[in-house]
Enzyme design. Structure first.
Site, short mmCIF file in Angstrom:
data_model
loop_
_atom_site.label_atom_id
_atom_site.label_comp_id
_atom_site.label_asym_id
_atom_site.label_seq_id
_atom_site.Cartn_x
_atom_site.Cartn_y
_atom_site.Cartn_z
N TYR A 147 45.56 39.27 35.91
CA TYR A 147 46.21 38.09 35.35
C TYR A 147 45.19 37.32 34.52
CZ TYR A 147 48.66 33.57 35.14
OH TYR A 147 49.30 32.42 34.72
N ASP A 249 36.83 38.15 33.03
CA ASP A 249 37.56 36.93 33.34
C ASP A 249 37.14 36.53 34.76
OD1 ASP A 249 39.31 34.99 34.08
OD2 ASP A 249 41.09 35.98 33.26
N LYS A 277 38.83 27.13 37.38
CA LYS A 277 38.99 26.81 38.81
C LYS A 277 37.73 26.17 39.40
CE LYS A 277 42.54 30.35 39.60
NZ LYS A 277 43.80 29.73 39.97
C1 LIG Z 1 41.69 35.54 36.60
C2 LIG Z 1 42.49 34.42 36.01
N1 LIG Z 1 42.47 34.21 34.69
C3 LIG Z 1 43.14 33.20 34.12
C4 LIG Z 1 43.89 32.34 34.88
C5 LIG Z 1 44.62 31.21 34.23
O1 LIG Z 1 44.03 30.01 34.61
P1 LIG Z 1 44.85 28.62 34.55
O2 LIG Z 1 45.87 28.69 35.65
O3 LIG Z 1 43.82 27.58 34.78
O4 LIG Z 1 45.46 28.55 33.20
C6 LIG Z 1 43.95 32.53 36.26
C7 LIG Z 1 44.77 31.63 37.09
O5 LIG Z 1 45.03 31.87 38.24
C8 LIG Z 1 43.25 33.59 36.85
O6 LIG Z 1 43.29 33.83 38.16
#
Ligand SMILES: Cc1ncc(COP(=O)(O)O)c(C=O)c1O
Length: 442
Positions: A147, A249, A277
């Protein structure tokens, strides 16, 4: 929901019903509606939360990850309080920007330049844009089950259904949302994670076209699956051979698996990385960082913006969080992972002892439950056999025993969970597993 649960969560249920008149599904992010009981929280401190019905929980959800210091850590509170008496937002430069950027460059191996954004979704967009601009290529390769935020360009094959996944060696690129532009899929190639051969085949199939390979270096969003030994290094080599950038990521792994992120933990340095986060300790902040040569394209051909970029309150939170995590050479995260590993193993042993088909996968500070007969899970498709009903049952019983976790069965540790909390949690898990008893899908 049984009568007892209806009573236990009556105020939360009332508030949800009221909110549902104005907010879709009554929540601010649809993922939250998936919780077995969308709770309304009244109070939180350290690793404990209390809901509006007065039920107390040991919290392993940690707001879906940001609360690496737990709730209301005194140093974070102090820093944010001090900043609250100073400008909240400026739309101009301030001293916390170089301070926090320098801190990130000291901690994170790939970090030579830093851009501040507000959400993880945004950070990933900038990273992908930079990669495409730098390589002058169009395609991005992502992996099934990973994700990277909710926007059209990359909300693809996050959790595709069994019917939709397609050929294991050349998976379908599956949009995840109604209303998503269909041609987003044309710019993305999807592959199975943790398998070097299928990645190599993708580079052969699209010679000179792949701008970047993007991944969660630990697959946290499909139940915390670890990279196979040597896999990340092999991906790094393939990217170099084929002139593509490697993007980690690290929005979950960052400032959780280890102080320098997954890249430090596994010794593989990507070209670009995104953080979110935990970096803000609970305040909204995300980051794109990486090689200077690529990052310096920002403002020199690569556009991006954001009213709240570099927001002082968020950066005050980040500075306090990173300073705390950097203590004694990163000891707090080391300890959180050590204790988390004890909890992970303890849950696994308790399930094994009862003959319950459960795998608890991941690392100390982020692990997840899979009710599955499989002994090993290596990529998203392995999770398609998970027994979702059993997971829901576990989570509902855990809530009633006072243990809360992320709505998909993930446990996050913070640096303030202590060994007594772990012991208490394992006693509660014992009770949950006893109640699940023989019906647990042996
Ligand atoms: C690995 C990863 N990338 C991107 C995101 C997107 O982050 P946000 O919810 O702050 O937009 C998340 C959110 O859970 C994530 O777990």
């Amino acid at each position: 929901m049984g009568a007892e649960d209806e009573r236990r969560y009556s105020r939360s249920r009332e508030l949800l019903a009221r909110a549902s008149q104005w907010l879709p599904q009554g929540v601010s992010s649809p993922f939250r509606a998936r919780a077995p009981v969308p709770l309304y929280i009244a109070e939180a401190a350290g690793c404990r939360i209390t809901d509006v019905d007065g039920n107390e929980y040991l919290d392993y959800g940690l707001a879906w990850g940001p609360l690496i210091l737990g709730h209301r850590h005194p140093r974070l509170v102090e820093a944010v309080r001090a900043q609250a008496d100073r400008p909240h937002t400026l739309g101009a430069q301030h001293e916390l920007e170089p301070l926090v950027a320098e801190q990130i460059c000291r901690i994170v191996p790939c970090a030579e330049r830093v851009c501040f954004t507000s959400s993880g979704t945004e950070a990933v967009q900038l990273a992908l844009r930079l990669a495409r601009a730098h390589t002058r290529r169009r395609l991005v390769l992502k992996f099934e089950g990973h994700y990277h935020g909710w926007v059209d360009t990359i909300l693809l094959s996050h959790h595709p259904s069994v019917d939709a996944v397609g050929d294991p060696d050349d998976p379908a690129v599956v949009p995840e949302s109604a209303g998503q532009v269909p041609n987003a899929a044309e710019n993305v190639v999807v592959r199975r994670w943790n398998d070097v051969d299928t990645l190599e085949a993708a580079f052969r199939k699209h010679p000179g076209e792949i701008a970047a390979v993007v991944m969660e270096a630990v697959l946290c969003n499909s139940g915390c699956l670890l990279p196979r030994e040597g896999y990340l290094g092999a991906v790094r080599d393939l990217c170099d051979t084929h002139g593509a950038l490697l993007i980690f990521d690290e929005i979950i792994t960052g400032f959780r698996v280890a102080l320098p992120g997954a890249q430090g933990r596994y010794g593989v340095t990507p070209d670009l990385a995104t953080f979110g986060k935990a970096i803000g300790g609970g305040l909204p902040l995300s980051v794109v960082t990486g090689r200077a040569e690529v990052m310096e394209l920002v403002g020199r051909g690569v556009s991006f913006g954001g009213t709240f970029n570099g927001n002082p309150l968020s950066l005050a939170g980040a500075h306090a969080t990173l300073t705390e995590l950097e203590r004694e050479g990163g000891a707090p995260l080391f300890e959180a992972n050590r204790l988390g590993e004890r909890l992970r193993e303890g849950i696994q042993q308790r399930a094994d002892a009862r003959g319950i088909a459960l795998r608890v996968t991941g690392f100390g500070a982020a692990f997840a439950l899979h009710f599955t007969p499989r002994r090993e899970l290596t990529h998203y498709r392995d999770t398609l056999d998970d027994d979702e009903a059993q997971l829901q049952r576990f989570m509902r019983l855990a809530l009633s025993e006072g243990v809360s976790m992320v709505a998909d069965g993930r446990f996050y540790m913070s640096v303030v969970h202590g060994k007594d909390d772990v012991r208490e949690t394992l006693e509660r898990v014992d009770s949950v597993l006893d109640q699940m008893g023989g019906e647990s899908g042996r």
